[in-house]
Design a protein around this motif. Structure first.
Motif, PDB file in Angstrom:
ATOM      1  N   LYS A 174       4.164 -51.237  80.159  1.00  0.00           N
ATOM      2  CA  LYS A 174       3.935 -50.207  79.138  1.00  0.00           C
ATOM      3  C   LYS A 174       4.197 -50.777  77.746  1.00  0.00           C
ATOM      4  CE  LYS A 174       4.855 -46.041  81.822  1.00  0.00           C
ATOM      5  NZ  LYS A 174       5.888 -45.032  82.123  1.00  0.00           N
ATOM      6  N   ALA A 175       5.280 -51.569  77.636  1.00  0.00           N
ATOM      7  CA  ALA A 175       5.609 -52.165  76.335  1.00  0.00           C
ATOM      8  C   ALA A 175       4.489 -53.106  75.901  1.00  0.00           C
ATOM      9  CB  ALA A 175       6.930 -52.918  76.440  1.00  0.00           C
ATOM     10  N   ARG A 176       3.927 -53.842  76.892  1.00  0.00           N
ATOM     11  CA  ARG A 176       2.846 -54.765  76.572  1.00  0.00           C
ATOM     12  C   ARG A 176       1.600 -53.995  76.111  1.00  0.00           C
ATOM     13  NH1 ARG A 176       2.085 -58.511  81.391  1.00  0.00           N
ATOM     14  NH2 ARG A 176       4.330 -58.626  81.249  1.00  0.00           N
ATOM     15  N   LEU A 177       1.375 -52.831  76.747  1.00  0.00           N
ATOM     16  CA  LEU A 177       0.211 -52.027  76.364  1.00  0.00           C
ATOM     17  C   LEU A 177       0.327 -51.515  74.930  1.00  0.00           C
ATOM     18  CD1 LEU A 177      -0.869 -49.815  79.401  1.00  0.00           C
ATOM     19  CD2 LEU A 177      -1.995 -51.799  78.434  1.00  0.00           C
ATOM     20  N   VAL A 178       1.548 -51.190  74.517  1.00  0.00           N
ATOM     21  CA  VAL A 178       1.752 -50.724  73.134  1.00  0.00           C
ATOM     22  C   VAL A 178       1.322 -51.834  72.170  1.00  0.00           C
ATOM     23  CG1 VAL A 178       3.489 -50.032  71.439  1.00  0.00           C
ATOM     24  CG2 VAL A 178       3.589 -49.123  73.768  1.00  0.00           C
ATOM     25  N   THR A 179       1.722 -53.071  72.502  1.00  0.00           N
ATOM     26  CA  THR A 179       1.363 -54.212  71.646  1.00  0.00           C
ATOM     27  C   THR A 179      -0.146 -54.472  71.682  1.00  0.00           C
ATOM     28  OG1 THR A 179       3.415 -55.125  72.497  1.00  0.00           O
ATOM     29  CG2 THR A 179       2.109 -56.571  71.099  1.00  0.00           C
ATOM     30  N   LEU A 180      -0.721 -54.286  72.886  1.00  0.00           N
ATOM     31  CA  LEU A 180      -2.133 -54.615  73.045  1.00  0.00           C
ATOM     32  C   LEU A 180      -3.070 -53.509  72.574  1.00  0.00           C
ATOM     33  CD1 LEU A 180      -2.182 -56.362  76.554  1.00  0.00           C
ATOM     34  CD2 LEU A 180      -2.614 -57.412  74.341  1.00  0.00           C
ATOM     35  N   ALA A 181      -2.518 -52.317  72.297  1.00  0.00           N
ATOM     36  CA  ALA A 181      -3.374 -51.164  71.943  1.00  0.00           C
ATOM     37  C   ALA A 181      -4.290 -51.506  70.759  1.00  0.00           C
ATOM     38  CB  ALA A 181      -2.513 -49.952  71.638  1.00  0.00           C
ATOM     39  N   GLY A 182      -3.749 -52.190  69.761  1.00  0.00           N
ATOM     40  CA  GLY A 182      -4.538 -52.536  68.574  1.00  0.00           C
ATOM     41  C   GLY A 182      -5.723 -53.433  68.908  1.00  0.00           C
ATOM     42  N   PRO A 183      -5.463 -54.637  69.494  1.00  0.00           N
ATOM     43  CA  PRO A 183      -6.586 -55.514  69.842  1.00  0.00           C
ATOM     44  C   PRO A 183      -7.588 -54.859  70.799  1.00  0.00           C
ATOM     45  CG  PRO A 183      -4.509 -56.698  70.038  1.00  0.00           C
ATOM     46  CD  PRO A 183      -4.163 -55.294  69.707  1.00  0.00           C
ATOM     47  N   LEU A 184      -7.081 -54.081  71.771  1.00  0.00           N
ATOM     48  CA  LEU A 184      -7.997 -53.443  72.729  1.00  0.00           C
ATOM     49  C   LEU A 184      -8.899 -52.419  72.029  1.00  0.00           C
ATOM     50  CD1 LEU A 184      -5.688 -52.893  75.858  1.00  0.00           C
ATOM     51  CD2 LEU A 184      -7.642 -54.423  75.682  1.00  0.00           C
ATOM     52  N   THR A 185      -8.305 -51.654  71.092  1.00  0.00           N
ATOM     53  CA  THR A 185      -9.105 -50.665  70.358  1.00  0.00           C
ATOM     54  C   THR A 185     -10.156 -51.376  69.508  1.00  0.00           C
ATOM     55  OG1 THR A 185      -7.114 -49.325  70.270  1.00  0.00           O
ATOM     56  CG2 THR A 185      -8.907 -48.617  68.881  1.00  0.00           C
ATOM     57  N   MET A 186      -9.773 -52.518  68.934  1.00  0.00           N
ATOM     58  CA  MET A 186     -10.757 -53.285  68.148  1.00  0.00           C
ATOM     59  C   MET A 186     -11.893 -53.780  69.046  1.00  0.00           C
ATOM     60  SD  MET A 186      -8.198 -55.341  65.625  1.00  0.00           S
ATOM     61  CE  MET A 186      -9.442 -56.252  64.750  1.00  0.00           C
ATOM     62  N   LEU A 187     -11.539 -54.206  70.265  1.00  0.00           N
ATOM     63  CA  LEU A 187     -12.559 -54.658  71.213  1.00  0.00           C
ATOM     64  C   LEU A 187     -13.528 -53.510  71.532  1.00  0.00           C
ATOM     65  CD1 LEU A 187     -13.675 -56.770  73.250  1.00  0.00           C
ATOM     66  CD2 LEU A 187     -11.994 -55.933  74.900  1.00  0.00           C
ATOM     67  N   VAL A 188     -12.979 -52.302  71.693  1.00  0.00           N
ATOM     68  CA  VAL A 188     -13.821 -51.125  71.948  1.00  0.00           C
ATOM     69  C   VAL A 188     -14.792 -50.943  70.778  1.00  0.00           C
ATOM     70  CG1 VAL A 188     -13.826 -48.605  72.216  1.00  0.00           C
ATOM     71  CG2 VAL A 188     -12.100 -49.975  73.392  1.00  0.00           C
ATOM     72  N   GLY A 189     -14.255 -51.076  69.567  1.00  0.00           N
ATOM     73  CA  GLY A 189     -15.100 -50.937  68.381  1.00  0.00           C
ATOM     74  C   GLY A 189     -16.234 -51.945  68.382  1.00  0.00           C
ATOM     75  N   VAL A 190     -15.918 -53.204  68.731  1.00  0.00           N
ATOM     76  CA  VAL A 190     -16.950 -54.253  68.753  1.00  0.00           C
ATOM     77  C   VAL A 190     -18.021 -53.905  69.788  1.00  0.00           C
ATOM     78  CG1 VAL A 190     -17.355 -56.686  69.348  1.00  0.00           C
ATOM     79  CG2 VAL A 190     -15.409 -56.060  67.915  1.00  0.00           C
ATOM     80  N   LEU A 191     -17.575 -53.448  70.981  1.00  0.00           N
ATOM     81  CA  LEU A 191     -18.537 -53.120  72.046  1.00  0.00           C
ATOM     82  C   LEU A 191     -19.437 -51.943  71.628  1.00  0.00           C
ATOM     83  CD1 LEU A 191     -16.213 -53.549  75.168  1.00  0.00           C
ATOM     84  CD2 LEU A 191     -18.184 -54.952  74.582  1.00  0.00           C
ATOM     85  N   TRP A 192     -18.855 -50.949  70.939  1.00  0.00           N
ATOM     86  CA  TRP A 192     -19.659 -49.808  70.490  1.00  0.00           C
ATOM     87  C   TRP A 192     -20.643 -50.240  69.406  1.00  0.00           C
ATOM     88  CZ3 TRP A 192     -18.369 -44.098  70.908  1.00  0.00           C
ATOM     89  CH2 TRP A 192     -17.718 -43.827  72.115  1.00  0.00           C
ATOM     90  N   LEU A 193     -20.212 -51.168  68.559  1.00  0.00           N
ATOM     91  CA  LEU A 193     -21.127 -51.660  67.530  1.00  0.00           C
ATOM     92  C   LEU A 193     -22.263 -52.464  68.156  1.00  0.00           C
ATOM     93  CD1 LEU A 193     -18.662 -52.579  64.647  1.00  0.00           C
ATOM     94  CD2 LEU A 193     -20.389 -50.777  64.649  1.00  0.00           C
TER      95      LEU A 193
END
Lengths: 284, 116
Positions: free
Chosen positions: A80-99
């Protein structure tokens, strides 16, 4: 019969990977042996059906005890702690995929690639974005759940449930289409997926309202609300229908991907920064 | 020591029945599963995952230990591991049994189960 035993044992061996490594090293071999014993007894008593009947309780117990062991060794907390750290990069990846989906949609509508396969290429990044999105949403919930108000908590829960729901409904649809191809398209699964996407958006609207009150992001606190509101660009078209000759028919899905993609990207960027302590503006 | 025992009480039903299964001698994992099922008339079934999770925790708590003895090495699979009660495990089991017996006396006194 040996094939059923071998397949069951192989599958059980694969599923043992759900346990932490230390536990597997200590007891994995014995567990396989016990499972083999149980299979033999089940077969002797009830034949092949007995072996199949053994699987359901075994599977439930395996998942439950594996989670317990991981929790015991603190791995779930670490995850869970790792997911908190990864939330930012993962959300950016989602943005790239949507673009990417947005650019694909644009090219498709320009008629540069006018075939069905290309439409698939547009949908693929959109579909795969829901895998990182689910983990990002869990991470976002982990980070903000303790500090937002009740509205924000409901919003975060809705968005996580929606993210999980999209994947479940799309995978169910794929599975059913593979298993029962003669049944045709499973529309209910498509409606479930749309409902779950809507749940993510409504969740972000609620979370966004709380963000306006408490300003917990280092910047751009309006982003979650905007992310939720971009739903208006896509759903009215599907639900109420827009005549094909209107430019809106052409532009809104494209805009939906584009605006949402940029929002996910920027939101991911803000999540990389350190969080702020809640600063209530509405409460007096 | 008493304080250490009291800290572990009341035992969970799984741990209690596993200790009870080992009270009359060492057993391997599958033997423990079968013994618990038989002794509870099928009311409690310990599945493989829960069994080894419990074995691990009980070994950490020094209630049971792995033994090297085999009842009959000729007949037995040498890869099987046997577990037995430690002295501390037996004390904990006795304390738990006494606690249950005390509760049983109250149950009988209040005739919860009717006249026995």
């Amino acid at each position: 019969m040996r094939a059923v035993f071998r397949l069951s044992e192989w599958l059980y061996g694969v599923l043992l990977r759900l346990y932490p490594k230390r536990f597997r090293t200590a007891y994995g071999q014995q567990m396989r042996q016990r499972f083999r014993d149980a299979c033999r007894v089940a077969y002797r008593q009830n034949g092949g059906g007995g072996v199949l009947a053994l699987w359901l309780p075994t599977l439930l117990d395996l998942v439950k005890s594996a989670l317990e062991e991981r929790a015991q060794q603190g791995e779930i907390t670490m995850f869970k702690a790792r997911l908190v750290t990864l939330a930012g990069p993962l959300t950016m990846l989602v943005g790239v995929l949507w673009l990417m989906a947005c650019v694909g949609d644009f090219v498709f509508r320009l008629g540069a690639e006018g075939n069905e396969a290309f439409l698939g290429l547009v949908a693929i990044p959109f579909f795969f974005s829901f895998f990182p999105l689910l983990f990002a949403l869990i991470g976002i919930r982990q980070r903000f759940h303790p500090v937002v108000g009740s509205l924000g908590r409901v919003g975060l829960a809705l968005s996580v449930a929606g993210g999980a729901g999209v994947l479940v409904s799309v995978l169910t649809n794929i599975l059913l289409s593979g298993l029962v191809p003669e049944a045709g398209p499973h529309l209910w699964a498509n409606y479930a997926a749309v409902f779950c996407v809507l749940s993510i958006r409504v969740g972000f609207i609620l979370f966004g309202v709380d963000m306006q009150r408490y300003h917990m992001l280092p910047r751009w606190n309006w982003l979650p609300l905007l992310l939720g509101l971009t739903v208006v660009l896509s759903l009215p078209l599907d639900w109420f229908g827009v005549p094909a000759f209107l430019p809106a028919q052409w532009a809104t899905p494209y805009l939906h991907f584009a605006v949402s993609g940029v929002c996910w990207l920027l939101f991911g960027l803000t999540l990389l920064g350190p969080g702020r302590a809640p600063q209530a503006t509405a409460a007096v | 020591m008493d304080e250490e025992i009291q800290k572990l009480l009341p035992l969970t039903p799984t741990v209690f029945h596993m200790l009870l299964a080992l009270a009359d001698g060492e057993k391997h994992g599958y033997g423990i599963m079968r013994a618990v099922e038989e002794e509870t008339q099928g009311q409690m079934q310990i599945r493989i995952g829960s069994l080894y999770g419990s074995i691990g925790r009980m070994m950490e708590a020094r209630l049971i230990e792995e033994t090297n003895e085999r009842p009959d090495p000729e007949l037995d699979d040498e890869r099987r591991r046997y577990y037995g009660l430690t002295a501390f495990g037996r004390q904990v089991l006795t304390a738990e049994a006494a606690r249950i017996a005390q509760a049983m006396a109250v149950i009988q006194g209040k005739q919860i189960l009717g006249k026995v």
